[in-house]
Design an enzyme around this catalytic site. Structure first.
Site, PDB file in Angstrom:
ATOM      1  N   LEU A 123      37.535  71.779  95.918  1.00 53.13           N
ATOM      2  CA  LEU A 123      37.900  70.859  94.841  1.00 53.13           C
ATOM      3  C   LEU A 123      38.847  69.802  95.377  1.00 53.13           C
ATOM      4  CD1 LEU A 123      38.447  73.416  91.931  1.00 53.13           C
ATOM      5  CD2 LEU A 123      36.390  72.186  92.563  1.00 53.13           C
ATOM      6  N   SER A 135      35.079  86.266  91.655  1.00 55.39           N
ATOM      7  CA  SER A 135      36.236  85.802  92.424  1.00 55.39           C
ATOM      8  C   SER A 135      36.646  86.820  93.484  1.00 55.39           C
ATOM      9  CB  SER A 135      37.407  85.539  91.495  1.00 55.39           C
ATOM     10  OG  SER A 135      38.542  85.278  92.259  1.00 55.39           O
ATOM     11  N   HIS A 146      27.158  80.332  99.813  1.00 50.03           N
ATOM     12  CA  HIS A 146      28.047  79.739  98.827  1.00 50.03           C
ATOM     13  C   HIS A 146      28.314  78.250  99.051  1.00 50.03           C
ATOM     14  CE1 HIS A 146      31.157  79.437  95.921  1.00 50.03           C
ATOM     15  NE2 HIS A 146      32.130  79.322  96.773  1.00 50.03           N
ATOM     16  N   HIS A 154      29.735  84.056 100.865  1.00 46.97           N
ATOM     17  CA  HIS A 154      30.804  84.610 100.039  1.00 46.97           C
ATOM     18  C   HIS A 154      30.549  86.105  99.863  1.00 46.97           C
ATOM     19  CE1 HIS A 154      33.685  85.113  96.880  1.00 46.97           C
ATOM     20  NE2 HIS A 154      34.084  83.875  97.031  1.00 46.97           N
ATOM     21  N   ARG A 196      36.386  86.172 104.453  1.00 45.09           N
ATOM     22  CA  ARG A 196      35.055  86.161 103.864  1.00 45.09           C
ATOM     23  C   ARG A 196      33.952  86.520 104.853  1.00 45.09           C
ATOM     24  NH1 ARG A 196      35.086  80.689 100.032  1.00 45.09           N
ATOM     25  NH2 ARG A 196      36.487  81.540  98.479  1.00 45.09           N
ATOM     26  N   GLY A 217      29.553  64.482  90.684  1.00 44.14           N
ATOM     27  CA  GLY A 217      30.462  65.621  90.704  1.00 44.14           C
ATOM     28  C   GLY A 217      31.879  65.153  90.973  1.00 44.14           C
ATOM     29  N   LEU A 218      32.693  66.033  91.537  1.00 44.75           N
ATOM     30  CA  LEU A 218      34.092  65.660  91.759  1.00 44.75           C
ATOM     31  C   LEU A 218      34.195  64.431  92.644  1.00 44.75           C
ATOM     32  CD1 LEU A 218      35.878  69.086  92.183  1.00 44.75           C
ATOM     33  CD2 LEU A 218      35.931  67.544  90.244  1.00 44.75           C
ATOM     34  N   ALA A 219      33.477  64.424  93.758  1.00 43.19           N
ATOM     35  CA  ALA A 219      33.596  63.294  94.679  1.00 43.19           C
ATOM     36  C   ALA A 219      32.940  62.047  94.083  1.00 43.19           C
ATOM     37  CB  ALA A 219      32.965  63.649  96.021  1.00 43.19           C
ATOM     38  N   GLU A 252      31.162  67.711  99.396  1.00 44.79           N
ATOM     39  CA  GLU A 252      30.451  68.724 100.180  1.00 44.79           C
ATOM     40  C   GLU A 252      29.342  68.093 101.025  1.00 44.79           C
ATOM     41  OE1 GLU A 252      29.051  72.023  97.804  1.00 44.79           O
ATOM     42  OE2 GLU A 252      28.167  73.063  99.522  1.00 44.79           O
TER      43      GLU A 252
END
Lengths: 636, 220, 247
Positions: A441, A284, A401, A266, A330, A42-44, A425
């Site tokens: 992100l 959102s 979430h 969330h 939230r 993923g991103l990381a 995460e």
């Protein structure tokens, strides 16, 4: 065990700069001799694998998906924060740092958060250079929006698909390194154990999900970037494949698990429609800017919303929190929704939903304005529910979430196991007890692009290249354990599918360890989990065989780890007697029913040690706040 | 250079560009041919003079015929290679497959090609060399009118020209797309042009056999 | 609602495969297509039979993992959606539903409805990137990008790599997928330095993977859950012609 976060000396603004200078370097010619194992793309993970390969390390990257492009980072909608101050509205590194520490309700480490804010700008620069099509203003410069109640506009976005675009950016860099043979990619491969030799993480054992073959991969360092564990609740906004197994395996090999009870709820998800529900879809939060949240004032009022007259509607957020109204954070919005549904005033077939009504905004601003702002969200809602939110109010309900908790890491993002790094995460580091919108992100990419390449290099330089072969007893032993676990799962031959047990576990957790927690419920959970574990051990049915693509077997392995992990999560929730961030302990509230933090007894990271199946051992890392004053949140 | 051309041709896009360019040449010929045919309505002198003019410079005629022939050969070669590539790309078909966007013209373009090819053989034997013409002479006007006076020959021509029209419609539109002449602002125009062009060619072409059948043009 | 399912079962790449019949009874219209498959699979497990394998992950239409042919349509007949966001209310009660894997030589079947789309990764590896080293980028605002270019780049970048374009194409062509990445970068200043090499290499990789040729049916566009347009393909064609003409 002494928990040393290895926070560098000096003023907070200079810690990272100085630390980078003090790091050891690996001679460019020698980098090829080091192998770094990255689990997760993923991103990381994707960013770390690509960046380390660019530096010259030999990288092996693993993911359970069929392609690294599918990691669940892809689903993030809103955007990514960065302290660029392009809007000239007073943003700065310090302000982003401040907002993140405060938003996390003072349960994150100041030094880590400051570094996150410090590198945030470079992330945007890099992603733009990668060709990420961020939203632009007419002058051609990058556009920003405000997000998650921040008072500055620091969120960069690419329509409602920011996570997708950033992930595809990392994936493109990763693909380039794969083509250059600097990265060897292993898709459809699941990590099933961590191998620790002489106290050092030396590699992993994986299962090829197509052939069932179990194999070992040795390296000089291991990076886990395997995402969050929200799926322990069964229903969440996570992808179906998201799991805790990699983290749990590492935990069982000695890595401490920090703050597992910090799970973010969330408030604006599409409600569950029935038992068939397999996942929850997030809408959102920005919808709360124009939608009014209400339920019928009277219990059991099943009339259609348009015929319920104004006096018989309860706009409970506006009533209870006159200042913030529908825009409370939230966690507050989520708990309030649960409260009215528990009173029997929930709407929809299941009674677990509240209205998010745009009637007044539509009348005031007109349909065109609303369509321009939320058109894509309304379209998505209609596709899923077959209801037109321009005509009837949306129904929403909170859902699990994000997991703020994760494996404990020091300033270098290394766990207490030497050579085991944890990013994104999967680690606990930067969000404290509550994550701000558009910060996930940022953290994933900060870890992957700008932190791990330095700290892993430093680690390699200090250790020197030394190989532990894949036929070492440590690997062979772990492989045997993995095979043994698999054959045990296949051998039960009971009657229940892994999913049915997972659902049962999820319901239990959601009920007693979800939005609000109290000692009685948590104790009930602790009493029930062993029963589910027992049922799993005696009555599980896994069809098919090991040496083939077997999705039931994959699920069974993950559910087994979820069951064990759930116990730790509940114990952590029980231990944390305060309310903080997303974690509301009903016993710890002010007289007005506001969450009450207890800084005297709980200003620490709770890091849990596996003790071979006995009571887990709690280690506390005290948190010091030198730059952000501790204050109690209030939204009245 | 040669290797570059072969590399380009080696891609399916390269072959499609060859199809587009050769298709463009053949369409150009078809248009001119259709306009020439319409001279039948101006009377025998005009048409015969035009036919004579075309044949008056053999070098010109044969260069032109050569160009058309080479284009046709390249067009067919590329089409065959592309078709084989596509067939091998899905060795096992679907039990059920449904379409939403494709047109009849697009689906038949592959079969329209060979049908038009067979028709052309007949057409050349009919009007160019005369082997299958009942009363072939040097009078082109008479050849046309008497040739089309046989009803089933005219029907055959009309059907064949309908295939040409369909082929043109998909081909002309595809040509724009293949060479990348496509922009969101003007995307509707290639479609409109393709419809208008293929309809015009169809109408122009079939007007002659219809006129012959209806007795609007008579042999002299 | 009740349905009759005809599901493709194939044990592995070497197996011949065949359709199997299943009843899906008492399905709520609010069930997503994948949840309906979940229910049928749970019932199979309860009977001690092997469930059929299908790919899926995020179930919110963005990861691109799910997808099969449903009654002859990639991702089902609704259009502009992935299978995970396609709901059973779109069907008639009692309908027979044919469920087949995406079929192409470049997408070999792994098991049942699961196919290997690794060919897409190979195409991206051939050039679907901008060569930028981490840490070397100039400031994000150093190069302004006209808003319209950024928007059009985003249109092309929306591709989720699900493979529906290949599956729906009568020729099993991967032109829409390949051109999406090419168009995304071609429309940004950052993508210009490698533009020519990118199109050359990506097209070569696409051909090598064994996909079919484009005959402009536009079925890909109609099946694309993210509604990528044929302009992307035109852009790729134009760039490849340019590549053949320069240097």
């Amino acid at each position: 065990m002494e928990l040393d976060a290895r926070i560098p000396e000096g003023p907070i603004e200079q810690k990272w700069t100085k630390h980078r200078f003090n790091m050891k370097l690996v001679n460019p010619a020698n980098k090829r001799k080091y192998t770094v194992i990255v689990v997760g793309s993923g991103l990381a993970g994707g960013a770390a694998a690509a960046s380390l390969a660019e530096l010259g390390y030999n990288v092996k990257c693993f993911c359970y998906q069929d392609s690294p492009r599918r990691a669940h980072s892809i689903a993030a909608q809103g955007g990514i924060n960065a302290a660029k101050n392009y809007q000239n509205d007073g943003d700065s590194t310090f302000r982003l740092f401040f907002d993140t520490v405060k938003g996390g309700d003072f349960r994150a480490r100041e030094a880590n958060v400051f570094r996150l804010a410090e590198v945030s700008g470079a992330i945007i620069d890099h992603c733009v250079a990668q060709g990420v099509p961020f939203a632009r203003e007419y002058g051609g410069l990058l556009d920003n929006r405000s997000f998650g109640g921040a008072q500055v506009s620091r969120t960069f976005y690419a329509r409602g698909q920011t996570g997708q675009q950033l992930l595809l950016g990392a994936y493109s860099s990763l693909s380039r390194q794969i083509a250059l043979r600097n990265v060897k990619m292993f898709p459809r491969t699941e990590m099933l154990d961590l191998v620790v030799v002489d106290g050092r993480a030396r590699g992993i054992v994986v299962r090829d999900m197509v052939t069932g073959a179990v194999s070992s991969h040795a390296g000089d360092a291991v990076i886990l970037a395997t995402g969050g564990y929200g799926n322990v609740f069964y229903l969440s906004t996570n992808a179906k494949g998201c799991n805790v197994s990699a983290l749990w395996r590492a935990h069982k090999r000695g890595a401490l698990f920090a703050n597992p009870c910090f799970t973010q709820i969330h408030p604006t998800c599409i409600p569950v429609t029935g038992d068939h529900q397999s996942k929850l879809t997030l809408m959102s939060e920005s919808l709360r800017n124009d939608g009014r949240i209400w339920v019928p004032a009277n219990k059991g009022d099943k009339r259609s919303p348009d015929v319920i007259p104004e006096p018989e509607r309860d706009y409970y957020l506006e009533r209870r929190f006159p200042t913030f109204g529908n825009l409370v954070p939230r966690d507050v919005a989520s708990r309030a929704a649960k409260a009215v549904c528990d009173e029997g005033r929930g709407v929809g077939k299941t009674g677990y939903g509240v209205y998010l009504d745009f009637r007044d905004s539509l009348a005031r601003q007109g349909e065109d304005v609303i369509r321009e702002k939320y058109g894509n969200l309304f379209h998505m809602y209609k596709k899923i529910t077959a209801e037109n939110p321009y005509r009837v109010p949306m129904r929403i309900y909170p859902a699990i979430h994000y997991a703020m908790g994760g494996l404990w890491v020091d300033y270098n993002l290394m766990s207490n196991v030497d050579g085991l790094f944890v990013a994104g995460e999967a680690n606990f580091s930067d969000h404290g007890a509550n994550r701000l919108g558009a910060s996930a992100l940022m953290q994933g990419l900060a870890d992957g692009y700008f932190i791990l390449p330095y700290t892993v290099s430093d680690y390699c330089a200090r250790k020197g290249a030394s190989k532990v072969a894949e036929d070492h007893a440590g690997f062979k032993g772990a492989e045997a354990e993995v095979r043994d676990r698999t054959s045990k799962l296949l051998a039960v031959k009971g009657e229940r599918s892994p999913d049915s047990l997972h659902k049962e576990l999820g319901k239990l957790l959601w009920e007693h360890c979800g939005m609000a927690r109290n000692e009685t419920g948590l104790r009930k959970c602790l009493a029930e989990i062993p029963r589910i574990r027992d049922e799993f051990a005696k009555n599980l049915r896994v069809t098919g065989a090991d040496a083939e693509l077997n999705q039931t077997l994959e699920k069974a392995g993950r559910v087994a780890d979820f069951i064990d992990f759930a116990e730790l999560l509940v114990k952590d929730a029980l231990e944390r007697k305060e309310s903080c961030g997303c974690h509301l302990r009903e016993e710890s509230q002010t007289e007005e029913g506001e969450p009450l933090r207890d800084d005297k007894n709980h200003a620490h990271v709770a890091a849990w040690e596996w003790t071979g199946g006995l009571e887990p051992k709690l280690h506390k890392e005290p948190l010091k706040f030198e730059h952000v004053a501790l204050v109690q949140r209030s939204y009245k | 250079m040669a290797t570059k051309v072969m590399t380009f041709y080696g891609t399916s896009i390269g072959k499609k560009v060859v199809m587009a360019v050769t298709g463009f040449i053949v369409f150009g010929f078809v248009t001119v041919h259709m306009l020439g045919n319409l001279q039948v309505f101006s009377g025998p002198e005009k048409l015969n003079a035009y036919a004579h003019f075309l044949k008056s410079v053999p070098a010109f005629l044969w260069t032109f015929r050569g160009l058309i022939l080479i284009s046709a050969v390249l067009h067919i070669l590329a089409a065959t290679q592309l078709t084989l590539q596509s067939w091998s790309a899905r060795p096992q078909g679907y039990a059920v497959q449904r379409y939403r966007e494709t047109t009849y013209a697009a689906r038949t373009v592959r079969w329209g090609g060979p049908i038009i090819g067979l028709f052309l053989v007949y057409h050349i034997l009919h009007f160019t060399t005369g082997q299958v013409h009942p009363s072939f002479s040097d009078n082109v006007y008479n050849n046309v009118v008497t040739g089309f006076a046989v009803w089933w020959v005219s029907v055959f021509y009309i059907v064949a020209v309908a295939f040409v029209g369909l082929h043109l419609y998909h081909g002309v539109w595809s040509m724009f797309q293949t060479v990348g002449l496509n922009h969101p602002k003007w995307n509707v125009w290639p479609r409109v042009f393709a419809v208008a062009f293929s309809l015009a060619v169809f109408a122009g072409m079939v007007s002659v056999p219809i006129a012959a059948l209806a007795g609007l043009v008579r042999p002299v | 609602m009740d349905f009759k399912l005809k599901v493709w079962r194939q044990r592995g790449a070497g197996d011949k495969g065949a359709f199997a019949n299943y009843d899906a009874k008492d399905i709520s219209p609010d069930t997503s297509f994948l949840e309906m498959l979940d229910i049928v699979n749970e019932r199979l497990i309860a009977k001690g039979e092997e469930p059929f394998a299908f790919d899926h992950d995020c179930r919110e239409g963005i990861c691109g993992t799910c997808g099969c042919m449903v009654n002859g349509y990639a991702h089902g007949h609704q259009g502009g959606t992935t299978l995970c966001q396609f709901h059973m209310r779109e069907f008639q009660d009692g309908e027979t539903i044919w469920i087949e894997p995406f079929r192409a030589k470049a997408f070999p079947v792994i098991r049942d409805l699961v196919v290997d789309r690794g060919a897409f990764d190979k195409i991206v590896q051939a050039g679907g990137y901008i060569s930028v080293r981490t840490g070397s980028a100039p400031d994000g605002n150093a190069v302004p990008v006209p808003k319209d270019d950024a928007e059009r780049s985003m249109d092309a970048a929306a591709c989720i790599g699900c493979g529906a374009c290949v599956a729906a194409c009568p020729n099993a062509s991967a032109m829409l997928f390949t051109s999406g990445k090419i168009a995304q970068f071609a429309r940004l200043p950052q993508g210009q330095p490698e533009r020519i090499d990118r199109v050359r290499h990506m097209v070569a990789a696409m051909e090598q993977a064994g996909f079919g040729a484009c005959t402009n049916h536009a079925e890909c566009e109609a099946a694309c859950p993210k509604e990528l347009k044929l302009d992307c393909i035109a852009q790729m064609n134009r760039d490849l012609i340019k590549a053949a003409l320069v240097k």
